[in-house]
Write an enzyme that holds these catalytic residues in place. Structure first.
Site, PDB file in Angstrom:
ATOM      1  N   THR A 318     -19.786   6.336   5.598  1.00 46.98           N
ATOM      2  CA  THR A 318     -19.040   7.140   6.574  1.00 46.98           C
ATOM      3  C   THR A 318     -19.615   8.557   6.594  1.00 46.98           C
ATOM      4  O   THR A 318     -20.570   8.824   7.295  1.00 46.98           O
ATOM      5  CB  THR A 318     -17.537   7.137   6.248  1.00 46.98           C
ATOM      6  OG1 THR A 318     -17.344   7.423   4.856  1.00 46.98           O
ATOM      7  CG2 THR A 318     -16.927   5.773   6.553  1.00 46.98           C
ATOM      8  N   LYS A 344     -20.559   3.724  -1.684  1.00 45.55           N
ATOM      9  CA  LYS A 344     -20.403   4.713  -0.627  1.00 45.55           C
ATOM     10  C   LYS A 344     -19.171   5.539  -0.924  1.00 45.55           C
ATOM     11  O   LYS A 344     -18.221   5.080  -1.574  1.00 45.55           O
ATOM     12  CB  LYS A 344     -20.275   4.056   0.742  1.00 45.55           C
ATOM     13  CG  LYS A 344     -19.053   3.180   0.972  1.00 45.55           C
ATOM     14  CD  LYS A 344     -17.751   3.850   1.323  1.00 45.55           C
ATOM     15  CE  LYS A 344     -17.894   4.775   2.498  1.00 45.55           C
ATOM     16  NZ  LYS A 344     -16.552   5.461   2.781  1.00 45.55           N
ATOM     17  N   THR A 355     -12.544   8.046  -0.154  1.00 46.86           N
ATOM     18  CA  THR A 355     -12.712   6.635   0.255  1.00 46.86           C
ATOM     19  C   THR A 355     -14.004   6.156  -0.393  1.00 46.86           C
ATOM     20  O   THR A 355     -15.021   6.758  -0.150  1.00 46.86           O
ATOM     21  CB  THR A 355     -12.786   6.595   1.777  1.00 46.86           C
ATOM     22  OG1 THR A 355     -11.580   7.164   2.273  1.00 46.86           O
ATOM     23  CG2 THR A 355     -12.963   5.223   2.324  1.00 46.86           C
ATOM     24  N   ASN A 563     -13.856  17.862   7.174  1.00 44.51           N
ATOM     25  CA  ASN A 563     -12.544  17.239   7.225  1.00 44.51           C
ATOM     26  C   ASN A 563     -11.658  17.798   8.324  1.00 44.51           C
ATOM     27  O   ASN A 563     -10.729  17.127   8.783  1.00 44.51           O
ATOM     28  CB  ASN A 563     -11.869  17.354   5.860  1.00 44.51           C
ATOM     29  CG  ASN A 563     -12.492  16.399   4.871  1.00 44.51           C
ATOM     30  OD1 ASN A 563     -12.220  15.208   4.893  1.00 44.51           O
ATOM     31  ND2 ASN A 563     -13.375  16.905   4.017  1.00 44.51           N
ATOM     32  N   THR A 568     -11.941  14.413  15.456  1.00 45.74           N
ATOM     33  CA  THR A 568     -12.084  15.096  16.740  1.00 45.74           C
ATOM     34  C   THR A 568     -13.523  15.393  17.067  1.00 45.74           C
ATOM     35  O   THR A 568     -13.836  15.837  18.151  1.00 45.74           O
ATOM     36  CB  THR A 568     -11.283  16.408  16.742  1.00 45.74           C
ATOM     37  OG1 THR A 568     -11.747  17.244  15.657  1.00 45.74           O
ATOM     38  CG2 THR A 568      -9.811  16.148  16.601  1.00 45.74           C
TER      39      THR A 568
END
Length: 568
Positions: A318, A344, A355, A563, A568
């Site tokens: 990601t 990851k 994550t 973050n 967006t």
């Protein structure tokens, strides 16, 4: 003292008295003696690679022995692929030294190190009595001993263990998870993340033992819950992963989509749906675009192969900036086995098992219960001691496959070599843990928080995590601000038992606090020492014998930007 084949090699080396004195001398800057064997990958100009590497080591360390000498053109090219060095490396530069040997041009390496000169003296005394060296010593006898120990005598060896930047247009073949025999992988662009790889499959040709550890977040995703159920049947053969969408907080539809992903993989590979694990990572609360995922799974199933792992690894990333993976090879039951891992994760990381995903493959034959026990030990001592931002993801998954194709006798928990496997698995996971911390979102420093002298291990870990999770400590590291008061604050916020007057604190190798007050260390010197890529915070609580180490990173402006703009 570490158990390594290089110990025996070091015992056999004939050091001159002057060399022994250099190695045994206490240095002003805390240092360690390192013995390292490395092999340059075929196709590279080995002498040029070795010369550059040795020059770089000399910038921060002191080379005592180099075998063979890359400056001797008479050496045969094949022999000159192998090098054995002994060097004195400052503790603060230990990670930089290791990173030099993790570059792609080094295909095999093994190291041993000694901080305690007393241990090293015992090692020398146990070996051959030192003799004066001739002016020219034939290096091949020494090198042959290193080859035999490292390549044939059961020594653990790193194989191309490093983090890599993302490939550019011209992708290179990469075997990591498919390096152990019996595994194939693929990765495709199915459109979740536009033109990036975003879906992959990992497949085992046999019937492996499989174990997993997952997030304890109460909003665990549908894929995590599916994995937990399917693992109970002990018949897993494949794993499908996607990035860009975590399929978390998506209700009943999310559960159905995860189940459909497993069904599609099973249809393509001739399996049952319960033989497939599903892992999804990315934005929380959005439904999976199944109209893109279904054709993506069919394409990925057709492209399974050995040696194109970069596509699979990218498919699970990601906000990562680098591929993170590690491979180890060692002897088990008289057979050569390979252990590999890829991970990851860059943000929303404090595993409570991050994550984060970590997928591990091995061709060793390990019984199911033994693999589960080994993974539990390794995860507790590595991934569970990692924090980037103190947030536990809804999707964390660590999954290990043991295919058994190496042909060793199956290892159970009562097998004499079980803890050899545990140690290798733990070292692999530790390597991956460090790489996760180093690639933390916006990170500029890897931070190692080492707490010792605690009343018990649990309190040691609590203190270490209190320091590692402190935003004030993390921003101080980013700014190279030697504000040890922030570290004391974090220690005091824990519920550990200690006498404040007995606490000692080191930052970047310098003692800054003891006897209840600062030591008067010059701030500018500490700030300069904090400029290294790895910064250590060490604390002695003076309350017992327990210790724990936690890995984290600094907190930079870039973390806030990443973050703040994530969806967006």
């Amino acid at each position: 003292m570490k158990d390594s084949p290089l110990i025996s090699v070091l015992q056999c080396l004939r050091f001159s008295e002057a060399e022994r004195q250099r190695l045994l001398a206490e240095t002003e800057v805390p240092s360690q003696v390192v013995a390292a064997f490395f092999r340059v990958a075929p196709g590279d100009d080995s002498r040029a690679v070795a010369s550059v590497l040795l020059d770089e080591i000399s910038e921060f360390g002191e080379l005592v022995r180099v075998t063979p000498d890359p400056g001797k053109p008479a050496l045969e090219s094949e022999a000159a692929r192998d090098y054995l060095i002994v060097a004195i490396i400052p503790i603060t530069a230990a990670e930089a030294f290791e990173d030099l040997l993790r570059r792609p041009s080094i295909e095999r390496r093994a190291t041993s190190s000694w901080e305690d000169r007393g241990d090293l003296k015992q090692l020398f005394d146990a070996g051959v009595t030192p003799q004066p060296l001739p002016e020219e010593e034939d290096p091949e006898d020494l090198l042959d001993r290193a080859r035999k120990f490292i390549l044939s005598n059961g020594g653990s060896t790193y194989l191309n263990s490093h983090s890599e930047p993302l490939p550019h247009a011209a992708e290179e073949r990469l075997a990591i998870l498919t390096l152990p025999k019996g595994f194939r992988a693929s990765g495709v662009r199915c459109g979740i993340k536009g033109r990036k790889y975003d879906l992959g499959i990992l497949f085992c040709e046999g019937l492996p033992a499989v174990s997993g550890r997952f997030t304890r977040n109460r909003f665990a995703s549908g894929p995590v819950q599916l994995c937990r159920r399917n693992l109970e049947r002990h018949s897993i053969r494949a794993l499908v992963v996607n990035s860009g969408n975590s399929n978390a907080a998506t209700g009943e539809r999310g559960h159905r989509d995860a189940e459909r992903m497993a069904e599609l993989v099973a249809e393509c590979l001739g399996l049952e749906a319960h033989q497939v694990l599903v892992c999804s990572t990315g934005v929380i609360g959005r439904f999976l675009p199944m109209e893109k995922i279904e054709p993506g799974i069919r394409e990925a199933a057709e492209e399974l192969e050995v040696g194109r792992d970069e596509r699979f690894i990218q498919a699970m990333m990601t906000t990562d900036t680098r591929m993170k993976h590690s491979v180890r090879a060692f002897q088990l039951g008289g057979r050569e086995v390979t252990l590999a891992g890829a991970t990851k994760g860059a943000g929303m990381i404090q595993p409570n098992l991050a994550t984060m995903f970590a997928f591990i493959t091995t061709d060793a034959a390990i019984r199911q219960s033994a693999l589960d026990q080994a993974l539990g030990i390794a995860v507790h001592q590595t991934f569970n001691r990692l924090t980037v931002d103190a947030d536990t993801s809804t999707s964390d998954s660590v999954i290990a496959f043991a295919g058994g194709a190496a042909g060793n006798d199956p290892v159970g928990a009562d097998h004499p070599e079980f803890f050899r496997f545990v140690d290798e698995l733990r070292e692999l996971c530790l390597d991956l843990t460090r790489r996760l911390a180093r690639d933390g979102e916006g990170a500029t420093h890897l931070v190692r928080v080492a707490v010792e002298g605690a009343f018990n291990a649990l309190e040691a870990e609590r203190v270490a995590k209190s320091i590692a999770n402190s935003m004030l400590v993390k921003t101080a590291v980013f700014g190279r601000d030697p504000n040890w008061g922030r570290i004391l604050m974090a220690i005091g916020n824990s519920d550990a038992r200690f006498d404040p007057n007995r606490v000692r604190v080191w930052l970047a190798g310098m003692l800054l606090f003891e006897n209840g007050m600062g030591t008067g260390q010059e701030p500018a010197e500490v700030s300069q020492a904090m400029g290294h890529e790895e910064v250590e915070i060490r604390v002695d609580l003076g309350a017992g014998e327990a210790r724990a180490t936690v890995y984290t990173c600094d907190l930079s402006y870039e973390y806030v930007r990443i973050n703040a703009e994530y969806t967006t």
